[in-house]
Design an enzyme around this catalytic site. Structure first.
Site, PDB file in Angstrom:
ATOM      1  N   GLY A   1     -10.583  -2.151   3.156  1.00 14.23           N
ATOM      2  CA  GLY A   1      -9.940  -1.924   4.258  1.00 14.23           C
ATOM      3  C   GLY A   1      -9.862  -0.790   4.852  1.00 14.23           C
ATOM      4  O   GLY A   1     -10.949   0.159   4.820  1.00 14.23           O
TER       5      GLY A   1
ATOM      6  N   THR B   1       0.985  -1.339   0.042  1.00 13.87           N
ATOM      7  CA  THR B   1      -0.025  -0.052   0.116  1.00 13.87           C
ATOM      8  C   THR B   1       1.051   1.166   0.123  1.00 13.87           C
ATOM      9  O   THR B   1       1.933   1.290   0.471  1.00 13.87           O
ATOM     10  CB  THR B   1      -0.823   0.133   1.146  1.00 13.87           C
TER      11      THR B   1
ATOM     12  N   ARG C   1     -14.662  -6.643   0.037  1.00 11.82           N
ATOM     13  CA  ARG C   1     -13.943  -6.312   1.168  1.00 11.82           C
ATOM     14  C   ARG C   1     -13.334  -4.646   1.337  1.00 11.82           C
ATOM     15  O   ARG C   1     -12.597  -4.514   0.112  1.00 11.82           O
ATOM     16  CB  ARG C   1     -12.984  -7.019   1.907  1.00 11.82           C
TER      17      ARG C   1
ATOM     18  N   THR D   1      -0.656   1.798   7.016  1.00 11.20           N
ATOM     19  CA  THR D   1      -0.497   0.688   6.042  1.00 11.20           C
ATOM     20  C   THR D   1      -0.528  -0.622   6.851  1.00 11.20           C
ATOM     21  O   THR D   1       0.380  -0.555   8.145  1.00 11.20           O
ATOM     22  CB  THR D   1       0.830   0.391   5.210  1.00 11.20           C
ATOM     23  N   GLY D   2      -1.301  -1.614   6.834  1.00 12.17           N
ATOM     24  CA  GLY D   2      -1.115  -2.719   7.634  1.00 12.17           C
ATOM     25  C   GLY D   2      -2.490  -3.460   7.530  1.00 12.17           C
ATOM     26  O   GLY D   2      -3.151  -3.521   6.584  1.00 12.17           O
TER      27      GLY D   2
HETATM   28  N1  ASP Z   1      -4.223  -1.559   4.806  1.00 17.05           N
HETATM   29  C1  ASP Z   1      -4.325  -2.119   3.802  1.00 17.05           C
HETATM   30  C2  ASP Z   1      -5.593  -2.728   3.493  1.00 17.05           C
HETATM   31  O1  ASP Z   1      -5.942  -3.574   4.639  1.00 17.05           O
HETATM   32  C3  ASP Z   1      -3.388  -3.027   3.245  1.00 17.05           C
HETATM   33  C4  ASP Z   1      -1.901  -2.646   3.484  1.00 17.05           C
HETATM   34  O2  ASP Z   1      -1.685  -1.738   3.995  1.00 17.05           O
HETATM   35  O3  ASP Z   1      -0.992  -3.384   3.141  1.00 17.05           O
HETATM   36  O4  ASP Z   1      -6.401  -2.851   2.732  1.00 17.05           O
END
Ligand code: ASP
Length: 358
Positions: A252, A222, A250, A273-274
């Site tokens: 996020g 991300t 879905r 991010t996460g």
């Molecule tokens: N936060 C993003 C999500 O859950 C994914 C990511 O940051 O890698 O969609």
């Protein structure tokens, strides 16, 4: 010849990441004048391990992070807005197949790409977001359009794309988002999931530890940016393809204002991010700002509390990049790595990938 070239690039990269030692000095520096500005970016957090990385890939990531942040830095240096710096910097990463945003977005269970993005302007608390779009080359640009030219904050799916057409934003064929790498990741996750199903006859979702490992391995890249401009305005933005193998539309944290993105001139600008589900429940980006606003703690302290204590206690992982109203920067994460970079008003550059840089 090629090897010599690689060695030189690696040396440059090592030099760049060794600037990390200056980070504390940069972080504690506050500025008194309108010449203060700064920018910080991430290209995703996750199980990014040096032993799984090739030299050439490492260099490719470092170069792309540097290219992206320099675009935003130049805008800020020339008196441009934090919002412009954020979006133009994110565009570079969206256009690169290295990151899970725009070109290179991860695949859903149905082998499609559904993109999410959001922006927030700290000067007026305006915000814009899009979720689940499938034909938008640069979703961050559409998020800006939603903020500037609709009465809404968040649009989703087909409706968001119809709005894009009214704003003259070109749509791309979904095949634009295809990358072999991301497609193979989906196939690997699906076969792992199938093995689990065959093994215990239950759905993978019901086997939480197996599902956790699918998820932990399925999110990388991300992209996000937070910036402070010369007028003291803060802005943040985040763009993503979400998580590999996601289904049921879905969504996020990335397009959720307060979770994936937040900016407020009184405090800071944050991009997350996460593992999105946990970042939504933790309201991560707003929580950091709120701790600064209501408790008077520093950006660094607030970010550490949320990323190192609150999110792991819930069971999630990930990181944030943020900049405060005085130009202090933090890049906090609880994963093995986070692609990241920072540039201050003096033009000092910090690029990092792993937790331990040595
Ligand atoms: N936060 C993003 C999500 O859950 C994914 C990511 O940051 O890698 O969609």
């Amino acid at each position: 010849m090629k090897k010599a070239h690689t060695t030189i690039l690696l040396a440059v990269f090592t030099m760049l990441i060794s600037c990390k030692h200056k980070e504390n000095a940069i972080e504690t520096k506050t500025s008194d004048s309108a010449s203060n500005f700064g920018i910080v970016i991430h290209g995703g957090a996750g199980t990014i391990l040096k032993e799984k990385m090739t030299d050439s890939l490492e260099i490719a990531y470092a170069q792309k992070l540097e290219e992206a942040i320099k675009i935003g830095h130049e805008i800020l240096k020339n008196g441009g807005t934090a919002m412009e710096a954020v979006t133009k910097t994110i565009n570079v990463m969206e256009d690169s197949p290295l990151f899970n945003a725009g070109k290179g977005a991860v695949f859903t269970h149905e082998e499609t790409n559904e993109l999410d993005a959001s922006v927030m302007d700290g000067s007026n608390l305006n915000a814009g977001a899009v979720a689940g779009v499938t034909h938008i080359k640069n979703p961050i640009d559409l998020a800006v359009e939603v903020m500037d030219h609709s009465e809404h904050v968040m649009l989703a799916g087909e409706g968001a794309e119809n709005f894009a057409v009214t704003r003259g934003i070109a749509l791309v064929d979904p095949s634009y988002f295809y990358t072999e790498n991301r497609f193979n990741s989906l196939q690997r996750i699906k076969s792992k999931e199938k093995m689990e199903l065959d093994h215990d006859g239950k759905t993978a979702v019901s086997n939480s530890s197996a599902y956790d490992s699918f998820i932990k391995d399925s999110k990388f890249g991300t992209v996000g940016c937070a910036a402070l401009d010369k007028n003291g305005n803060l802005a943040a933005g985040t763009s993503t393809g979400g998580m590999t193998n996601k289904r049921w539309n879905r969504i996020g944290d990335a397009p959720i204002i307060g979770a994936g993105t937040y900016a407020n001139n009184a405090t800071c600008a944050v991009s997350s991010t996460g593992w999105g589900e946990y970042f939504i429940r933790g309201m991560v980006a707003h929580d950091i700002s709120a701790m600064m606003e209501y408790k008077g703690v520093s950006l660094e302290e607030a970010a550490r509390e949320v990323i190192q204590k609150k999110i792991p206690a819930l069971g999630g992982d990930g990181g944030i990049v943020a900049i405060d109203k005085d130009g202090n920067v933090t890049m906090e994460f609880n994963t093995a790595g986070m692609y990241r970079a920072h540039m201050n008003a003096a033009g000092e550059l910090v690029v990092g990938i792993y937790k331990n840089i040595n």
